[in-house]
Design a protein around this motif. Structure first.
Motif, PDB file in Angstrom:
ATOM      1  N   ASN A 162       0.613  -1.064   0.064  1.00  0.00           N
ATOM      2  CA  ASN A 162       0.015   0.151   0.100  1.00  0.00           C
ATOM      3  C   ASN A 162       0.568   1.226  -0.091  1.00  0.00           C
ATOM      4  N   ALA A 163       1.410   1.573  -1.201  1.00  0.00           N
ATOM      5  CA  ALA A 163       2.342   2.507  -1.526  1.00  0.00           C
ATOM      6  C   ALA A 163       1.894   4.152  -0.758  1.00  0.00           C
ATOM      7  N   ARG A 164       0.485   4.251  -0.882  1.00  0.00           N
ATOM      8  CA  ARG A 164      -0.067   5.622  -0.775  1.00  0.00           C
ATOM      9  C   ARG A 164       0.136   5.920   0.838  1.00  0.00           C
ATOM     10  N   SER A 165      -0.391   4.410   1.646  1.00  0.00           N
ATOM     11  CA  SER A 165      -0.153   4.668   3.023  1.00  0.00           C
ATOM     12  C   SER A 165       1.127   4.760   3.633  1.00  0.00           C
ATOM     13  N   ALA A 166       2.157   4.123   2.933  1.00  0.00           N
ATOM     14  CA  ALA A 166       3.383   3.935   3.310  1.00  0.00           C
ATOM     15  C   ALA A 166       4.203   5.278   3.114  1.00  0.00           C
ATOM     16  N   LEU A 167       3.938   5.878   2.342  1.00  0.00           N
ATOM     17  CA  LEU A 167       4.496   7.205   1.635  1.00  0.00           C
ATOM     18  C   LEU A 167       4.010   8.252   2.808  1.00  0.00           C
TER      19      LEU A 167
END
Length: 235
Positions: free
Chosen positions: A194-199
């Motif tokens: 979940n790149a959005r949450s990670a970033l």
């Protein structure tokens, strides 16, 4: 202490999993590893925590050469790994699971204080204190895995896909908890699809493809990069 991987090569028999991989995680940071399935993210965490051994290259954490340490010695030094799937003890209570996180800690008063802090940070666990771990929801199990790690006194926390299978609202709660753990002094290396949450919570990130770093930068930079947007964030 800084975590450094230098020119690491890792094979699973004939499969070349990591290729000349070099990354750094500075003390106090949240660093995320992004990439699709098979990119080498889990292999990187397994290598760091001693579950896999590199064919060549070097992994250091401060003045410690992790390639020469056993996994249990790393745990004693404060390097803790929460694998994908949480791996809680399903027939043991929430409280028993938490206490097992401190199995290398000789001071039982300290173990109890850390368990109490986990309950403060995650009140849902306090509500489920006597409930068997296997009866918890996915989000509650992830909180339990985080709490168990906290009882071990982590200095460096390796997290593998903590949001997997969770509803969006629960993902946000888990990410907020990770951010709070970091704010209290624990360095975090986060593997997350979940790149959005990670970033949103990371300081920096690396993008892996086929075991190689193909992009790196601050989380803000990568969140604005057209290639990252197209591949991982959606238009």
């Amino acid at each position: 202490m800084k975590l450094t991987l230098e020119n690491v090569e890792l094979y699973y028999h004939r499969v070349h999993a990591l290729r000349n991989l070099s990354i750094e995680v500075n003390e106090g940071e949240i660093v995320s590893l992004l990439g699709n399935n098979g990119a080498g993210k889990t292999s990187t965490l397994s290598l760091i925590s001693g579950l896999e051994r590199a064919k060549s290259g070097r992994v250091t954490w401060g003045d410690k050469d992790l390639t020469k340490m056993q996994p249990w010695d790393m745990v004693g030094a404060g390097l803790l790994h929460i694998p994908e799937g949480r791996r809680i003890f399903s027939t043991m209570s929430v409280h028993e699971n938490l206490l097992l996180g401190g199995y290398l800690v000789k001071d039982q008063k300290l173990v109890q204080e850390r368990a109490d802090h986990a309950y403060e940070l995650m009140p849902r666990l306090a509500e489920r204190r006597d409930q068997e771990g296997g009866t918890l929801s996915g989000g509650e199990q992830q909180m339990l895995a985080l709490g168990r790690a906290l009882v071990g006194g982590p200095k460096l926390l390796l997290l593998d896909e903590p949001s997997m299978g969770l509803a969006p609202l629960i993902v946000k709660q888990v990410m907020d908890i990770i951010k709070q753990i970091n704010a209290e002094g624990t360095t975090v290396l986060l593997v997350e699809q979940n790149a959005r949450s990670a970033l949103k919570i990371a300081d920096r990130a690396y993008v892996l493809e086929s075991g190689r770093v193909t992009m790196s930068g601050t989380a803000a930079e990568l969140a604005q990069d057209a290639r990252v947007i197209e591949a991982y964030l959606g238009a």
